[in-house]
Write an enzyme that holds these catalytic residues in place. Sequence first.
Site, PDB file in Angstrom:
ATOM      1  N   TYR A 168      28.625  39.236  40.165  1.00  0.00           N
ATOM      2  CA  TYR A 168      29.033  38.300  39.114  1.00  0.00           C
ATOM      3  C   TYR A 168      29.622  37.027  39.731  1.00  0.00           C
ATOM      4  O   TYR A 168      29.223  35.915  39.379  1.00  0.00           O
ATOM      5  CB  TYR A 168      30.062  38.953  38.189  1.00  0.00           C
ATOM      6  N   HIS A 169      30.589  37.184  40.641  1.00  0.00           N
ATOM      7  CA  HIS A 169      31.210  36.006  41.240  1.00  0.00           C
ATOM      8  C   HIS A 169      30.187  35.185  42.031  1.00  0.00           C
ATOM      9  O   HIS A 169      30.257  33.954  42.065  1.00  0.00           O
ATOM     10  CB  HIS A 169      32.380  36.426  42.139  1.00  0.00           C
ATOM     11  N   LYS A 208      28.385  32.795  39.828  1.00  0.00           N
ATOM     12  CA  LYS A 208      29.183  31.609  39.534  1.00  0.00           C
ATOM     13  C   LYS A 208      29.126  30.603  40.685  1.00  0.00           C
ATOM     14  O   LYS A 208      29.112  29.383  40.462  1.00  0.00           O
ATOM     15  CB  LYS A 208      30.632  32.013  39.265  1.00  0.00           C
TER      16      LYS A 208
END
Length: 480
Positions: free
Chosen positions: A268-269, A272
Amino acid sequence: MAHLLSTTCSLNASTSSRAYSKPLNQSSATFPASFTLKTSKFAIKWLTLQEKRPQRVCTVHAATLSQEAQSDVKSGTHQISGDSSNPKKVIVIGGDGYCGWATALHLSNKNYEVAIVDNLVRRLFDHQLGLDSLTPISSIHNRIRRWKSLTGKDIGLYIGDICDFEFLSETLKSFEPDAVVHFGEQRSAPYSMIDRSRAVFTQQNNVIGTLNVLFAIKEFGDECHLVKLGTMGEYGTPNIDIEEGYITITHNGRTDTLPYPKQASSFYHLSKVHDSHNIAFTCKAWGIRATDLNQGVVYGVRTDETEMHEELTNRFDYDGVFGTALNRFCVQAAVGHPLTVYGKGGQTRGFLDIRDTVQCVELAIANPAKPGEFRVFNQFTEQFSVNELAALVTKAGKKLGIDVQTKSVPNPRVEAEEHYYNAKHTKLVELGLQPHLLSDSLLDSLLNFAIKYKDRVDTKQIMPSVSWKKIGIKPKTVAA
């Protein structure tokens, strides 16, 4: 009586029908008896976790507006630029989610003309994993109807997937926003670490969706300001101070200002981080104006707007997949479950009240980036370690007569449990942010809120169930 909507969905092997991207609730528009919206093949692929999918087509029927709902309500304007003759138009992508819903209401209440874009997949995650919000949350249609009946203000609704560029481009052409607030991403690190399919979905959904937003702005709204929700997790936990987006380095006698190094700690990170690089590049290449809000951990559930009626209540996640630290701890204390401190508990992060999330977004919109500028704001108000949060909740619980216990559990994540952490966060304060700091009274309010809904808590969902080291290859269900 408000604007009534009913929705029927069907599976259709044909993909030839075009998305009709008129908003579902906008008093200034004339609506046909029915029209069709479609979600993209990317969302459908995830929904069934198979290789080939039929196209999902949603038909939305708009009932006649009552005389009360049709009446126009005069309101002021929120001035962003020199032209104050009309309210500024803002699209909130992911406006049915935790941060997005609160932001959409806040901006509408501040007299922006708001439209929500959402494929409603966040609600599907709960069904798939056997989870539920602590708070009962109303459907997006009922939410918007209730807001209209209470305030007289319309919030437009475009149901569709931003990974479907045809849908997204039709939406931007139809609404012509001055700003796009982009919350429309899979936002959970644990969810992205469940198995290969969720990791792939997270990166595909987040990175391709953001790329589509950038291309749509380039094509249909080159003056539009992108306000993108990033995360402080992009930085990791370096042993030096974390600057706001950029760092000036002298190396071998030469000095340059460069993007701050990224050390993402989940798929997820990482998505980003990819987003930030793509946005920075398109600002440079195409002259897009963008603000990247690297947000800390959000807590709380109430804003001025969501407190107006129970149908406007925001979601409140407390489980080990989507729940954030302080929210989880308050629910655990309310039901008599020991607070689950991962490992040594020295993990330190930036935190902020959800009321400050909506305030920060408004400040970014009201003070837009310049064409070609890629701004980065670190969006948090205070720093706490997990142990410090547990101590604060324990103290607040004692005042309410609750015996709060703390339990160290094996850390499911791969992260430093004791580390240096000092992140700068001055730019939003300079723009006028007035923070709601974590006080005893706020903790009392959060605990009482959790106690009010404690009968809805599924205690089997409290403990962490996703391991970074044991991420699966095959799709699996994370449920009790």
